[in-house]
Scaffold this active site. Sequence first.
Site, PDB file in Angstrom:
ATOM      1  N   GLU A   1      28.479  35.652  31.667  1.00 53.75           N
ATOM      2  CA  GLU A   1      28.570  36.950  31.002  1.00 53.75           C
ATOM      3  C   GLU A   1      27.214  37.656  30.968  1.00 53.75           C
ATOM      4  O   GLU A   1      27.132  38.869  31.168  1.00 53.75           O
ATOM      5  CB  GLU A   1      29.111  36.779  29.578  1.00 53.75           C
ATOM      6  CG  GLU A   1      30.568  36.361  29.510  1.00 53.75           C
ATOM      7  CD  GLU A   1      31.502  37.385  30.138  1.00 53.75           C
ATOM      8  OE1 GLU A   1      31.166  38.579  30.176  1.00 53.75           O
ATOM      9  OE2 GLU A   1      32.581  36.982  30.601  1.00 53.75           O
TER      10      GLU A   1
ATOM     11  N   CYS B   1      50.110  51.589  41.417  1.00 55.58           N
ATOM     12  CA  CYS B   1      49.725  51.080  40.100  1.00 55.58           C
ATOM     13  C   CYS B   1      50.965  50.705  39.279  1.00 55.58           C
ATOM     14  O   CYS B   1      51.921  51.486  39.199  1.00 55.58           O
ATOM     15  CB  CYS B   1      48.911  52.129  39.355  1.00 55.58           C
ATOM     16  SG  CYS B   1      48.416  51.611  37.698  1.00 55.58           S
TER      17      CYS B   1
ATOM     18  N   CYS C   1      51.098  56.094  32.625  1.00 56.59           N
ATOM     19  CA  CYS C   1      49.682  56.473  32.570  1.00 56.59           C
ATOM     20  C   CYS C   1      49.531  57.979  32.334  1.00 56.59           C
ATOM     21  O   CYS C   1      49.970  58.797  33.155  1.00 56.59           O
ATOM     22  CB  CYS C   1      48.984  56.076  33.858  1.00 56.59           C
ATOM     23  SG  CYS C   1      47.233  56.508  33.904  1.00 56.59           S
TER      24      CYS C   1
ATOM     25  N   ASP D   1      34.834  45.892  27.840  1.00 61.71           N
ATOM     26  CA  ASP D   1      33.702  46.297  28.679  1.00 61.71           C
ATOM     27  C   ASP D   1      34.025  47.635  29.332  1.00 61.71           C
ATOM     28  O   ASP D   1      35.017  48.292  28.998  1.00 61.71           O
ATOM     29  CB  ASP D   1      33.391  45.216  29.723  1.00 61.71           C
ATOM     30  CG  ASP D   1      34.488  45.071  30.771  1.00 61.71           C
ATOM     31  OD1 ASP D   1      35.566  45.693  30.624  1.00 61.71           O
ATOM     32  OD2 ASP D   1      34.272  44.338  31.761  1.00 61.71           O
TER      33      ASP D   1
ATOM     34  N   GLN E   1      25.681  44.579  33.996  1.00 60.38           N
ATOM     35  CA  GLN E   1      25.028  45.531  34.908  1.00 60.38           C
ATOM     36  C   GLN E   1      24.857  44.961  36.312  1.00 60.38           C
ATOM     37  O   GLN E   1      23.996  45.408  37.075  1.00 60.38           O
ATOM     38  CB  GLN E   1      23.644  45.930  34.358  1.00 60.38           C
ATOM     39  CG  GLN E   1      23.634  46.404  32.930  1.00 60.38           C
ATOM     40  CD  GLN E   1      24.330  47.735  32.757  1.00 60.38           C
ATOM     41  OE1 GLN E   1      24.352  48.556  33.654  1.00 60.38           O
ATOM     42  NE2 GLN E   1      24.915  47.963  31.592  1.00 60.38           N
TER      43      GLN E   1
ATOM     44  N   CYS F   1      41.941  49.867  38.946  1.00 62.20           N
ATOM     45  CA  CYS F   1      41.681  51.135  38.249  1.00 62.20           C
ATOM     46  C   CYS F   1      40.183  51.416  38.292  1.00 62.20           C
ATOM     47  O   CYS F   1      39.494  51.462  37.273  1.00 62.20           O
ATOM     48  CB  CYS F   1      42.190  51.046  36.802  1.00 62.20           C
ATOM     49  SG  CYS F   1      42.236  52.630  35.928  1.00 62.20           S
TER      50      CYS F   1
ATOM     51  N   TRP G   1      33.581  30.541  36.725  1.00 66.56           N
ATOM     52  CA  TRP G   1      33.533  30.541  35.266  1.00 66.56           C
ATOM     53  C   TRP G   1      34.916  30.701  34.631  1.00 66.56           C
ATOM     54  O   TRP G   1      35.071  30.532  33.434  1.00 66.56           O
ATOM     55  CB  TRP G   1      32.586  31.635  34.768  1.00 66.56           C
ATOM     56  CG  TRP G   1      32.759  32.953  35.455  1.00 66.56           C
ATOM     57  CD1 TRP G   1      33.640  33.940  35.159  1.00 66.56           C
ATOM     58  CD2 TRP G   1      32.013  33.417  36.588  1.00 66.56           C
ATOM     59  NE1 TRP G   1      33.504  34.990  36.026  1.00 66.56           N
ATOM     60  CE2 TRP G   1      32.504  34.706  36.922  1.00 66.56           C
ATOM     61  CE3 TRP G   1      30.967  32.881  37.343  1.00 66.56           C
ATOM     62  CZ2 TRP G   1      31.994  35.452  37.976  1.00 66.56           C
ATOM     63  CZ3 TRP G   1      30.467  33.636  38.396  1.00 66.56           C
ATOM     64  CH2 TRP G   1      30.964  34.895  38.702  1.00 66.56           C
ATOM     65  N   ARG G   2      35.916  31.015  35.440  1.00 69.11           N
ATOM     66  CA  ARG G   2      37.285  31.071  34.940  1.00 69.11           C
ATOM     67  C   ARG G   2      37.960  29.706  34.966  1.00 69.11           C
ATOM     68  O   ARG G   2      39.072  29.551  34.463  1.00 69.11           O
ATOM     69  CB  ARG G   2      38.117  32.062  35.764  1.00 69.11           C
ATOM     70  CG  ARG G   2      37.744  33.513  35.552  1.00 69.11           C
ATOM     71  CD  ARG G   2      38.580  34.427  36.429  1.00 69.11           C
ATOM     72  NE  ARG G   2      38.248  35.832  36.200  1.00 69.11           N
ATOM     73  CZ  ARG G   2      38.602  36.831  36.992  1.00 69.11           C
ATOM     74  NH1 ARG G   2      39.314  36.580  38.087  1.00 69.11           N
ATOM     75  NH2 ARG G   2      38.260  38.071  36.705  1.00 69.11           N
TER      76      ARG G   2
ATOM     77  N   TYR H   1      30.462  42.313  22.563  1.00 65.89           N
ATOM     78  CA  TYR H   1      31.139  42.021  23.834  1.00 65.89           C
ATOM     79  C   TYR H   1      30.986  40.554  24.224  1.00 65.89           C
ATOM     80  O   TYR H   1      31.972  39.863  24.526  1.00 65.89           O
ATOM     81  CB  TYR H   1      30.613  42.914  24.961  1.00 65.89           C
ATOM     82  CG  TYR H   1      31.065  42.407  26.310  1.00 65.89           C
ATOM     83  CD1 TYR H   1      32.356  42.654  26.753  1.00 65.89           C
ATOM     84  CD2 TYR H   1      30.224  41.629  27.107  1.00 65.89           C
ATOM     85  CE1 TYR H   1      32.803  42.139  27.969  1.00 65.89           C
ATOM     86  CE2 TYR H   1      30.660  41.118  28.312  1.00 65.89           C
ATOM     87  CZ  TYR H   1      31.950  41.381  28.745  1.00 65.89           C
ATOM     88  OH  TYR H   1      32.392  40.852  29.926  1.00 65.89           O
TER      89      TYR H   1
END
Length: 356
Positions: free
Chosen positions: A41, A206, A212, A142, A46, A196, A28-29, A124
Amino acid sequence: MQDPTMIQKKFHKELIRWYLKNKRELPWRETTDPYPIWLSEIILQQTRVQQGMPYYFAFLTQFPSVFDLANASEKDVLSLWQGLGYYSRARNLHKTAQQIVTEFNGVFPDSYVGLLTLKGVGPYTAAAIASFAYKEKVSVVDGNVYRVLTRVFGIYEDITLNTTKKQIAELAQSLIPTKDPDIYNQAIMEFGAMHCTPADPNCENCPFSGICVAYSAGDQKILPLKAKAKAKQNRFFNYFIIRNGDVVLMKERGANDIWQGLYEFWLHETERIVSLDELLLDQIRLTEKHLRAEYGPYKHILSHQILHASFYAFDVPKIIFNAIKKQYSMQEINISEITQTPKPVLITKCLRAHKF
């Protein structure tokens, strides 16, 4: 909280650099068509990518356009959705497809505001389609984005509060660049999903360890802050599988409860675990002599409920079969058709575990 304007340039630069090096190749990208983007999406809500990928391809194969999805029956949509859970997503998917066809001639609205007019499309999903299909400068927020932003910028407020949601939304929008906002949105969600992470973030390697807040304070494991969820409700399901020859009785679940539109066997819900003897006390037609097998108990965990289910298979003569069918408004389903009948995962587990 740090001033986002002071670190915006570094944050964006390092995020894109990380993404281009570590991103997953996802189908989907590779498109700007809003239909497959929207499908992905909804399916991935979930749901883990690995679990959702086969459903994404299955839906595109069976319903290659929004017209095909709109013209399908709800039963066919729910049947293809089996195993993903949260079946309201499938019903909303179907209704939204019908709305796009009837009100927009099959063409998706091409802006965030326009997409919000679609039934079942919230902020969203509207932002995701607007960003990934139309490159609109709108932040896609999200759970992954919540986690990254609360940790990096040190947001210690409860993310379930509307004030905190607004704060994070405003921060996310202030960080998004004018150039390639779609890539930025994909990058920050991917970073949250892969680097993350909730339980074991890779802080030692990171790109944001120097800025951070959570890392410097050792608070990675407590952010984002979220109020404790209410205790889950325990429910006790006792299913009678009523069979005569090659047919069984099933019934479509109604609204105002879980699994709307899915089919189940004859359900007896109780307030506690009960024995078959207790269940049969109220039955004038069924006796233990009709019992062929017992399956379970099974434990099935939903977002707000824990289901405890037992299954009892009965072979009954035609006269009892028809009487139960009529009294409880049930439907005859041929054994060979059960696999294609939309039903809860709980029932699918039982059928797969036992020869039926």
